[in-house]
Design an enzyme around this catalytic site. Structure first.
Site, short mmCIF file in Angstrom:
data_model
loop_
_atom_site.label_atom_id
_atom_site.label_comp_id
_atom_site.label_asym_id
_atom_site.label_seq_id
_atom_site.Cartn_x
_atom_site.Cartn_y
_atom_site.Cartn_z
N ASP A 24 44.73 40.07 44.86
CA ASP A 24 43.41 40.77 45.46
C ASP A 24 42.47 41.07 43.97
O ASP A 24 41.55 42.01 44.07
CB ASP A 24 43.39 41.81 46.24
CG ASP A 24 44.12 41.89 47.27
OD1 ASP A 24 43.95 40.57 48.02
OD2 ASP A 24 44.77 42.66 48.01
N ASN A 56 39.41 33.95 48.97
CA ASN A 56 39.77 35.02 49.94
C ASN A 56 38.95 35.90 50.32
O ASN A 56 38.02 36.34 49.48
CB ASN A 56 41.30 35.75 49.37
CG ASN A 56 41.92 36.63 50.27
OD1 ASN A 56 41.97 36.48 51.16
ND2 ASN A 56 42.15 37.74 49.71
N SER A 114 35.37 42.13 50.31
CA SER A 114 34.72 41.40 49.37
C SER A 114 35.42 40.09 49.50
O SER A 114 36.35 39.75 49.88
CB SER A 114 35.59 41.96 47.97
OG SER A 114 35.12 43.34 47.84
N HIS A 149 38.79 40.18 51.23
CA HIS A 149 39.74 41.27 51.42
C HIS A 149 38.92 42.66 51.90
O HIS A 149 37.66 42.72 51.47
CB HIS A 149 40.21 41.55 49.91
CG HIS A 149 41.04 42.78 49.94
ND1 HIS A 149 42.57 42.82 50.07
CD2 HIS A 149 40.97 44.00 49.49
CE1 HIS A 149 42.98 44.04 50.22
NE2 HIS A 149 41.82 44.81 49.48
C1 GRF Z 1 40.24 40.42 57.67
O1 GRF Z 1 39.67 41.69 57.93
C2 GRF Z 1 40.55 39.95 56.23
O2 GRF Z 1 39.65 40.95 55.11
C3 GRF Z 1 41.93 40.47 55.71
O3 GRF Z 1 42.40 40.07 57.05
C4 GRF Z 1 41.66 40.06 58.00
C5 GRF Z 1 41.75 39.18 59.06
O4 GRF Z 1 41.34 39.09 60.28
N1 GRF Z 1 42.44 39.73 54.77
P1 GRF Z 1 40.96 37.73 60.82
O5 GRF Z 1 42.39 37.10 61.21
O6 GRF Z 1 40.11 36.84 60.44
O7 GRF Z 1 40.50 38.38 62.23
#
Ligand code: GRF
Length: 212
Positions: free
Chosen positions: A145, A107, A136, A109
């Protein structure tokens, strides 16, 4: 070639970074399918434009979280993925789902974990007048997370930053580090062993990989 399945709920800019990296040979793998819990997620459109099978599962069609996650996991497994990549997938995963893909699900985050798990990380960084914020990439475990960090990127927080400014600055870094980490996994340099992230046979620190 390794197979990747990506889960999205929204814009899909991280998915796009992964699609581009695969097309340009920076990731030695194929994105086999993209799944979403939102039919309107633009990430699904990005997948279709790249000729990647794109599917939405309707949360309302399932009795509860467990039933939805079983259906999603079954659908994902028809593509026999080596790696499941969460890219803005905004839904809590059941423990069963996490266990099914243990060691092969990552993932991204938007915070310097363990700081700010959960939502509204950019707002918190601004409100707390943090000097730096970031993102991260981590292995997914049952703790939200909370899985072992693989790689982080930091950005400065400026006094006059809006939340949007900070989101954009962090996302620029996300689009660099996520393809890098997926590439490591595709090249079999990265794994999860006994709850610890391992890169090139070296256990990573709590902040993940740090260049000397
Ligand atoms: C990203 O900023 C990620 O960190 C978080 O959700 C956002 C997704 O953005 N988990 P995208 O859909 O990839 O533009």
């Amino acid at each position: 070639m390794k197979r990747i399945v990506v889960l999205v709920s929204g814009e899909g800019s991280n998915l796009q970074a992964l699609i581009d990296a695969c097309q340009q040979g920076r990731i030695n793998a194929k994105i086999s399918a993209v799944f979403s819990n939102k039919a309107a997620a633009y990430g699904l459109e990005r997948a279709r434009l790249a000729d990647i099978p794109a599917h939405a599962l309707d949360v309302k069609a399932y009795e509860d979280r467990t039933a939805f996650d079983v259906a999603l996991a079954d659908a994902i497994e028809t593509f026999q993925p080596d790696l499941v990549v969460l890219a803005g997938y905004m839904r809590i995963l059941s423990a069963e789902f996490v266990q099914r893909f243990a060691g092969r699900m990552i993932n991204i985050h938007p915070s310097l974990l363990p700081k700010y798990p959960g939502l509204h990380t950019h707002r918190q960084a601004i409100e707390n007048q943090d000097a730096e914020h970031g993102t991260s990439v981590h292995f997914v475990t049952e703790q939200l997370d909370g899985g072992p960090v693989i790689l982080q990127a930091k950005v400065p927080v400026f006094a006059d930053d809006t939340e949007e400014d900070l989101v954009a600055r962090v996302q620029t870094q996300e689009h660099n580090i996520y393809p890098l980490v997926v590439g490591w996994f595709a090249d079999e340099r990265l794994s999860l062993k006994n709850g610890q992230a391992i890169l090139d046979n070296n256990p990573l620190s709590v902040q993940g990989y740090a260049e000397d």
